[in-house]
Design a protein around this motif. Sequence first.
Motif, PDB file in Angstrom:
ATOM      1  N   THR A 148      10.926  17.969 116.146  1.00 43.36           N
ATOM      2  CA  THR A 148      12.057  18.410 115.326  1.00 43.36           C
ATOM      3  C   THR A 148      13.260  17.550 115.662  1.00 43.36           C
ATOM      4  O   THR A 148      13.548  17.315 116.833  1.00 43.36           O
ATOM      5  CB  THR A 148      12.396  19.887 115.599  1.00 43.36           C
ATOM      6  N   ARG A 193       6.130   8.256 108.617  1.00 42.88           N
ATOM      7  CA  ARG A 193       6.840   9.047 109.620  1.00 42.88           C
ATOM      8  C   ARG A 193       5.872   9.710 110.605  1.00 42.88           C
ATOM      9  O   ARG A 193       6.003   9.558 111.818  1.00 42.88           O
ATOM     10  CB  ARG A 193       7.688  10.132 108.947  1.00 42.88           C
ATOM     11  N   LYS A 214      17.350  19.811 109.572  1.00 41.53           N
ATOM     12  CA  LYS A 214      16.333  19.651 110.607  1.00 41.53           C
ATOM     13  C   LYS A 214      15.031  19.213 109.951  1.00 41.53           C
ATOM     14  O   LYS A 214      14.620  19.768 108.934  1.00 41.53           O
ATOM     15  CB  LYS A 214      16.097  20.973 111.350  1.00 41.53           C
ATOM     16  N   ILE A 215      14.439  18.221 110.531  1.00 38.49           N
ATOM     17  CA  ILE A 215      13.149  17.744 110.048  1.00 38.49           C
ATOM     18  C   ILE A 215      12.109  18.067 111.113  1.00 38.49           C
ATOM     19  O   ILE A 215      12.309  17.774 112.288  1.00 38.49           O
ATOM     20  CB  ILE A 215      13.196  16.238 109.768  1.00 38.49           C
ATOM     21  N   THR A 216      11.037  18.702 110.707  1.00 36.18           N
ATOM     22  CA  THR A 216       9.971  19.075 111.630  1.00 36.18           C
ATOM     23  C   THR A 216       8.657  18.521 111.112  1.00 36.18           C
ATOM     24  O   THR A 216       8.368  18.621 109.923  1.00 36.18           O
ATOM     25  CB  THR A 216       9.877  20.611 111.746  1.00 36.18           C
ATOM     26  N   TYR A 217       7.910  17.916 112.000  1.00 36.22           N
ATOM     27  CA  TYR A 217       6.595  17.429 111.626  1.00 36.22           C
ATOM     28  C   TYR A 217       5.707  17.352 112.851  1.00 36.22           C
ATOM     29  O   TYR A 217       6.185  17.468 113.978  1.00 36.22           O
ATOM     30  CB  TYR A 217       6.683  16.047 110.961  1.00 36.22           C
ATOM     31  N   ASP A 240      17.314  16.094 113.821  1.00 35.07           N
ATOM     32  CA  ASP A 240      18.244  16.072 112.697  1.00 35.07           C
ATOM     33  C   ASP A 240      17.936  14.855 111.842  1.00 35.07           C
ATOM     34  O   ASP A 240      17.531  13.813 112.354  1.00 35.07           O
ATOM     35  CB  ASP A 240      19.687  15.995 113.187  1.00 35.07           C
ATOM     36  N   GLU A 241      18.166  14.976 110.558  1.00 38.46           N
ATOM     37  CA  GLU A 241      17.788  13.902 109.648  1.00 38.46           C
ATOM     38  C   GLU A 241      18.489  12.582 109.945  1.00 38.46           C
ATOM     39  O   GLU A 241      18.041  11.538 109.533  1.00 38.46           O
ATOM     40  CB  GLU A 241      18.025  14.309 108.206  1.00 38.46           C
TER      41      GLU A 241
END
Length: 113
Positions: free
Chosen positions: A101, A66, A27-30, A103-104
């Motif tokens: 958030t 990003r 999981k990618i969160t930014y 998924d990569e």
Amino acid sequence: MKKICVSILALICIIISVSAVSVSAAKITYMRGDADGDSFVTISDVTRIQRVLADLEKDSNGIVKRNGDVDNNGLDITDATKIQMYLAEFNDPYAIGKTITFDEYELPFIPNN
Ligand SMILES: [Ca+2]
Ligand SMILES: [Ca+2]
């Protein structure tokens, strides 16, 4: 015969170990618009985008590209403008300042306001 049995046993072990591995995307969160990664959307993020676009700074970890690409069409000067409009409290259709958030292996989801 013994070598063949050992080879078959090794092959079975490899197949079992490979099938037991579950691959899950991280999981990618930014924060959308937080181009400098300090967890706030400020005029510093606009400046960072401008400096990267002008090749005055490197975006070696890809955070500016990003986080700064608020409309998901690639980083350009209009992203800086959209963040400035968000800071001036204009209507924000891009979810700037919201936590994203995904998924990569997926594209980021842009929620509607
Ligand atoms: Ca920031
Ligand atoms: Ca963009």
